[in-house]
Design an enzyme around this catalytic site. Structure first.
Site, PDB file in Angstrom:
ATOM      1  N   SER A  53       9.983  93.275  -6.867  1.00 35.54           N
ATOM      2  CA  SER A  53      11.066  94.114  -7.316  1.00 35.54           C
ATOM      3  C   SER A  53      12.018  93.430  -8.298  1.00 35.54           C
ATOM      4  O   SER A  53      12.808  94.097  -8.958  1.00 35.54           O
ATOM      5  CB  SER A  53      11.877  94.589  -6.110  1.00 35.54           C
ATOM      6  N   SER A  63       8.815  89.455  -4.036  1.00 33.40           N
ATOM      7  CA  SER A  63       9.555  90.084  -5.142  1.00 33.40           C
ATOM      8  C   SER A  63      10.079  89.117  -6.202  1.00 33.40           C
ATOM      9  O   SER A  63      10.570  89.543  -7.237  1.00 33.40           O
ATOM     10  CB  SER A  63      10.741  90.888  -4.603  1.00 33.40           C
ATOM     11  N   LYS A  81      20.062  89.425 -10.246  1.00 29.47           N
ATOM     12  CA  LYS A  81      19.525  90.717  -9.810  1.00 29.47           C
ATOM     13  C   LYS A  81      20.667  91.573  -9.264  1.00 29.47           C
ATOM     14  O   LYS A  81      21.589  91.059  -8.614  1.00 29.47           O
ATOM     15  CB  LYS A  81      18.474  90.460  -8.724  1.00 29.47           C
TER      16      LYS A  81
END
Lengths: 484, 496
Positions: free
Chosen positions: A154, A178, A79
């Protein structure tokens, strides 16, 4: 049986025996990543040259019989809020458009030591704020099971990378679900470790007391391998735990019969879609079928979790994001007559709407005159929620809930209604507040063919136990070989 | 009564002391002063995305020393015993890389202490409200940039340097007392070896809260805060100015506005800061990146071990053990080096009768010729060539009348320059005192013989001429004659 998705163990064996080369796996991943436009903006940067160089080095080691471990030569995506030396870390924000980190995060250091090949940095909601991956400054990410739907957030793009088979592993980060929520939406495994289990050093902070880095994988066993590599004490993160790390790959093999599984009495049917509820009941039955006993537990303060979570995460975010002030980093407003205008205009122009909403909220709840009513109270409730879980774990070994109250929703469906979006964190956010570990494992599909996830929550540092339940359950399911 | 006398001032000080640790409060960067701009920086003290603070244990111990030396308690009302918390103090400024300062707020390291301040012959106990730890910010450089004068530069070397903030109770009453309080702290932090106490380099800084009220009133009137006080002289001058200003306000029927004022050292006035700069809601909350700071009793005991004898105790001991006046003892205990020097010299004396007088002699040398020489040559008791043993020998030479006090002055000057022992200097230059009665009597008789007119005048009653004869004898002996013997002999001869 020929699995639809090779496990890391399979890949490891093939790499060790010279049947497969890391350069081939890596090239495949990179090619796939470049040809995945239909999935939206998955990668914010691809490390084509550097990844191939790392893969070649891994192949050299394999040739010499000096492989570093099960992840050596395995492609992985991370990420974009996890920093890596000499690589851009945008965090999905305009503010850090050109920001290159001068240092490696702890987890990147660990992956490098393990020989894993980092193929690129994945898209996310700006600064990890969002549950749909629609709040990135660089475009949306689409759900591979239905491209008109969100992948969750996310860490949406990290989940999609695994679901779509671009990489067998990826890392996301959690503040309130997330990793688990996109894992659930995309039909993959997602792990939220105990707070302090994985060092946050080099994870761009959203809400420091809640943030944890966690793995995505297709197979539970693979998540266990990845967690093994990244978990452990790091002197650079004061909140990282000194507790010894379990041997996860071994722990998860332990049979689960006799395990006491807690079901939460306090969730009401209104929290859940009918389809999600049905899916959950079926999953619980399956786990019973594996020899586990169910007990009812009570978490009376759970109903305050979402409100409490948004007060705390906004408060911490308002401070964590204060460093983006237009003085340093990419984004500086050209339009400033004085210092105050420089701050205000840079931040107004540099941040997206969701980030600004959190900063406003957080600033408000910490303000003189409001602190006690909001932030102070939220901290107290947080404590009560954790106490609830500790009491519940006196009666059971793990607690099961659905990961999300619904399946992946259509793109744009909740954009105009942030409260609706926030409420989808009901089952996940409380776990971050309590600091506990939890795993989301695929639990089948809705009538429209959208994945559901089962959440397995364990006491502090019992990641191995939660992963074990997930592993045995996954092995028993019919859909483990279904791919989007 | 003059207007000024109808009022009294109420002053509380916030002293910031930079802890002299090797590394910064939350990272391993060096704290050294004067390094190339931005060379002592890392992701942590630059506040780069993803970096996290790790508390410097030594900084905590230094802060603990300050707390223990001023009888503070580690039990804060809001916190568990021996526990304190770091908090984020949120505000925007270009020198603050994270947009917040890591400080301590409602659960500081230590509270409720006191410090004894000697002022105007009296000693007053001033309450210490709290001592807390915090990190320093970077430094903005605006000037001397020539064509880039519209730009500002930031040096982050200072960012993350450990500070303690010491907040006093509003118990100081005059500018002089406030300055004495700050001097006391400087002395203390130097004794404790936790801060170099250097105001000019900014390693000690001070903000003052001041209000005035009619004498006899108990309630507190509106206060102002004065910032930017970087010398004892400025502290005193700024407070005097501000007290005067506030009294004038009341005398003219105006109100004093609660505000932050800046000391303008050039104009010697205080001026209000722009209200924008002070209207802050810092939105403090517990720093989630750090654990609670829990002091254990073992840790506290270990830190206690390294606290040296403090100036107040040392002062009392010097008075008792060396029979010194408070004045002398205050001088000698002003800093550790001076006190150590004195004690080493005192220890080097032979333990005869009359030791007490010789302690006083050592003190006199240290306060007189020695201090003057150190000043002239920018030396210190720690670095001087004159060892304590040499000074003790010099005092012994005078006490045994081997040399005269007058000769001793020139011997000392030589010792100071060369580092030679006084014995060697005396021998080499033949400066021994002439105490041989037979030799002295010859000189005395020669002088008497040479001045029959003066002898006659003396015997007719001009007593003042005695000094003349002493002078002549000293001159004839090249200053080496024992003055006591010369006196005796002259009296004997002249009274015949």
């Amino acid at each position: 049986m020929d699995k639809a998705r090779p496990s890391i163990k399979d890949l490891h064996a093939r790499l060790s025996q010279g049947e497969t080369k890391s350069v081939d796996l890596t090239q495949q991943s990179l090619d796939h990543a470049k040809n995945s436009d239909s999935l939206g903006t998955l990668f914010l940067s691809l490390r084509e040259g550097r990844a191939m160089a790392a893969a070649e080095a891994a192949d050299q080691r394999a040739k010499q019989g000096k492989r570093l471990g099960p992840l050596d030569g395995i492609p992985i995506a991370i990420k974009d809020n996890i920093v890596m030396k000499d690589e851009v870390a945008t965090c999905g924000s305009q503010f850090l458009r050109d920001y290159v980190s001068p240092y490696d995060s702890h987890v990147v250091g660990k992956l490098k030591e393990a020989g894993a090949v980092i193929i690129g940095k994945t898209n996310l909601d700006e600064f990890a704020m969002g549950s749909s991956n629609e709040h990135s400054a660089y475009g949306v990410v689409r759900n591979p099971w239905d491209r008109d739907r969100v992948p969750g957030g996310s860490s949406g793009a990290s989940a999609v990378c695994v679901a779509a088979g671009i990489a067998p592993l990826s890392l996301g980060s959690e503040t309130g679900g997330s990793v688990r929520q996109p894992a659930s939406f995309c039909g993959v495994v997602g792990v939220k470790p105990t707070y302090g289990r994985v060092s946050r050093y080099g994870l761009v902070a959203f809400a420091s007391s809640l943030d944890q880095i966690g793995p995505f994988s297709w197979w539970v066993e693979d998540a266990a391998l990845l967690l093994q590599v990244i978990a452990g004490r790091d002197e650079r993160d004061s909140t990282s735990a000194a507790q010894a790390v379990d041997d996860y790959p071994q722990t998860i093999q332990k049979p689960i019969d006799g395990l006491r599984v807690g079901l939460v009495r306090d969730f009401t049917a209104t929290d859940l879609d009918a389809a999600a509820e049905k899916n959950f009941s079926t999953a619980v039955e399956a786990i019973r079928g594996l020899g586990a006993k169910t007990v009812e537990v009570s978490l009376p303060h759970l109903k305050y979790a979402v409100g409490c979570y948004y007060v705390i995460n906004s408060a911490e975010a308002s401070a964590n994001l204060a460093r983006f002030d237009g003085v340093r980093y990419t984004s500086r407003s050209k339009d400033h007559g004085n210092l105050k205008d420089l701050f205000v205009n840079s931040r107004t122009q540099g941040f997206g709407v969701e980030v600004k909403r959190r900063i406003m909220l957080g600033t408000y709840v910490l303000s003189a005159g409001y602190y006690d009513a909001y932030y102070g109270k939220a901290c107290k409730i947080r404590h009560l929620i954790r106490e609830d879980f500790i009491k519940a774990f006196a009666k059971c070994d793990v607690i099961l809930t659905p990961t999300s109250p619904c399946e992946a929703f259509p793109l744009g469906a909740k954009l105009e209604n942030p409260l609706q979006m926030y409420l989808s964190d009901v089952f996940t956010a409380s776990i971050n507040l309590a600091g506990l570990p939890a795993v989301s494992v695929p639990s089948g599909f809705s009538e429209q063919g959208l994945p559901f996830g089962l959440q397995i929550i364990a006491p502090d540092f019992a990641e191995g136990r939660a992963l074990g339940v997930a592993h045995h359950y996954q092995q028993s399911t019919d859909w483990k070989d279904m791919r989007p | 009564m003059k207007p000024v006398e109808r009022y009294e001032a109420v002053i509380g000080l916030e002293v910031h002391a930079q802890l002299s640790t090797q590394t910064k409060l939350f990272c391993g960067c060096a704290t050294q002063f004067g390094a190339k701009p931005n060379s002592n920086t890392c992701p942590v003290c630059l506040g780069l995305p993803g970096a996290l603070p790790v508390l410097n244990r030594q900084a905590v111990e230094f802060a603990m020393r300050a707390a223990m030396a001023t009888h503070c308690s580690f039990v804060t009302p809001k916190a568990a015993p021996h526990k304190s918390l770091f908090a984020r103090k949120n505000y925007f400024y270009p020198d603050l890389p994270k947009g917040y300062q890591i400080s301590q707020f409602d659960q500081p390291l230590a509270v409720n202490g006191s410090i004894a301040v000697q002022f105007d012959e009296a000693t007053r106990k001033i309450g210490i409200t709290r001592i807390h730890m915090e990190e320093d910010a970077g430094k903005l450089l605006h000037d001397s940039l020539g064509q880039d004068a519209d730009k500002s530069l930031i040096d982050f070397n200072r960012s993350g340097v450990p500070l303690i903030e010491i907040v006093s109770e509003p118990e100081l009453r005059t500018p002089e007392e406030a300055a004495a309080y700050c001097r006391k702290w400087r002395q203390l932090v130097r004794y404790l070896q936790i801060c170099d106490g250097n105001l000019e380099q900014g390693s000690m800084r001070c903000d003052a809260n001041v209000s005035v009220r009619p004498r006899g009133e108990k309630k507190l009137y509106t206060k102002t805060e004065i910032k930017n006080l970087n010398s004892f002289r400025h502290i005193q001058k700024a407070l005097a100015y501000e007290i005067d200003r506030q009294i004038t306000c009341y005398e003219q029927g105006e109100a004093v506005v609660q505000e932050t004022r800046l000391w303008d050292a050039d104009q010697e006035v205080t001026r209000p800061m722009r209200s924008k700069e002070e209207a802050h809601d810092y939105r403090y909350f517990a720093e989630p990146d750090l654990l609670d700071l829990q002091l254990t009793s073992e840790w506290i005991a270990a830190v206690k071990q390294v606290i040296p004898e403090l100036p107040d105790d040392k002062l009392e001991r010097f008075r008792q053990e060396y029979a010194l006046s408070t004045y002398d003892a205050l001088f000698l205990t002003q800093d550790q080096q001076c006190a150590d020097y004195f004690e080493a010299a005192a220890a080097a004396l032979s333990a005869d009768k009359g030791e007490k007088e010789r302690f006083k002699e050592i003190a006199n040398w240290m306060m007189g010729d020695f201090t003057k020489a150190l000043k002239d040559y920018a030396g210190s008791f720690a670095t001087t060539k004159v060892t304590p043993k040499h000074l003790a020998s010099l005092v012994e030479l005078i006490a045994t009348e081997a040399i005269s006090g007058k000769i001793a002055k020139s011997v000392f000057a030589e010792m100071f320059q060369s580092g030679q022992t006084p014995e060697k200097i005396v021998t080499a230059k033949g400066l021994q005192q002439l105490s041989d009665e037979k030799q002295l009597r010859q000189i005395v008789e020669k002088v008497i013989d040479a001045h029959p007119k003066e002898v006659q005048q003396f015997q007719e009653g001009r007593d003042k001429l005695f000094g003349f004869f002493v002078g002549q004898v000293m001159r004839a002996s090249q200053g080496q004659a024992n003055p006591r013997l010369v006196n005796e002999l002259l009296r004997a001869v002249l009274s015949k």
